[in-house]
Design an enzyme around this catalytic site. Structure first.
Site, short mmCIF file in Angstrom:
data_model
loop_
_atom_site.label_atom_id
_atom_site.label_comp_id
_atom_site.label_asym_id
_atom_site.label_seq_id
_atom_site.Cartn_x
_atom_site.Cartn_y
_atom_site.Cartn_z
N LEU A 56 36.96 -3.08 -44.50
CA LEU A 56 37.61 -4.39 -44.58
C LEU A 56 36.57 -5.35 -45.12
CD1 LEU A 56 39.49 -4.61 -41.15
CD2 LEU A 56 40.48 -4.06 -43.38
N ASP A 57 36.94 -6.23 -46.05
CA ASP A 57 35.94 -7.14 -46.59
C ASP A 57 35.52 -8.19 -45.55
OD1 ASP A 57 37.60 -9.52 -46.82
OD2 ASP A 57 38.51 -8.64 -48.58
N ARG A 58 34.51 -8.93 -45.88
CA ARG A 58 33.86 -9.81 -44.90
C ARG A 58 34.83 -10.78 -44.24
NH1 ARG A 58 28.27 -13.15 -46.18
NH2 ARG A 58 27.98 -14.04 -44.11
#
Length: 252
Positions: free
Chosen positions: A120-122
């Site tokens: 999952l991106d930041r």
């Protein structure tokens, strides 16, 4: 060629339960899947107690020394941890820029070395699975298994009927067609949607909406395969139940 322990007449019956097929032993060590382990065995890449083993179906005991490319393999007890990821953590096991990683959030979960399945991106929150089960991790990450993911998306403005229809029909992005499995508006102002998708391209949900001129304000993964966030607060983790593990392993 050394004989499989399963064929040794002198092997006590009580030891049979402790034996593990060599391909499973290799997969549990996180090297590869069982099928790929079979290829390594046939190719003569695996040694057991100093001897090259090329026999499929060969079984090893806990006291055996299994070596691949000079490294002794140590299969650990399979562990499955589900995290409700908060913002501002990146999905990696190590970061050269010393940014906060998701590993900080599960560092006290177990003694075994676990790794995130996918990413999952930041700025994306929600469900993230960790395990040391290399075979299952590869299965879940492979697009052919069509693992369902459902996200709650909050946009900067109301979505139009035209754009809603475009997403349902599939959008042609720079890296190919992006098809969704389901799309629904979940609030009256039409800024919050639920989207179901199984493709695993980088930042795919954000890129779908950005392609049509929307900014994604919040993105939260609320379901991953059969797993949900029920009773799992943001930033907390829990172990999967035996029933949940069985469901994951049954995914096609």
């Amino acid at each position: 060629m050394p004989k499989s322990r399963s064929a040794k007449a002198e092997t006590p019956k009580q030891n049979a339960a402790k034996e593990t097929r060599l391909n499973k032993y290799i997969a549990n060590a996180g090297v590869c899947s069982r099928r790929e382990a079979d290829k390594l065995i046939v190719a003569g890449e695996i040694k057991v107690n100093g001897q090259v083993i090329t026999e499929l179906g060969y079984k090893v005991e806990p006291t055996d020394k299994v070596v691949f490319k000079g490294r002794k393999l140590s299969p650990e007890k399979p562990v499955y941890v589900l995290l409700n990821k908060p913002k501002d953590f990146i999905t990696t096991t190590d970061d050269p820029e010393n940014r906060r990683t998701v590993m900080e959030l599960v560092k006290n979960a177990c003694e075994e070395r676990i790794y995130p399945v996918g990413r999952l991106d930041r700025n994306t929150t929600g469900l993230l699975l960790f395990t040391n089960d290399g075979e299952l991790a590869r299965k879940l990450a492979h697009p052919s298994h069509n693992v369902k993911k459902i996200y709650k998306v909050e946009l900067d403005k109301s979505i139009t009927k035209e754009d809603f229809a475009k997403i349902e029909q599939g959008l042609e992005l720079e890296d190919g067609l992006a098809m969704v499995d389901g799309l629904a508006i979940v609030d009256n102002n039409k800024k919050t949607l639920g989207i179901e998708i199984h493709i695993g391209k980088n930042r795919i949900v954000r890129r779908i909406f950005e392609h049509l001129g929307y900014e994604v304000i919040k993105l939260d993964r609320v379901m991953y395969g059969p797993l949900d966030k029920l009773n799992l607060p943001r930033g907390k983790w829990r172990f999967l139940s035996d029933k949940e593990i069985a469901k994951l392993k049954r995914l096609n």
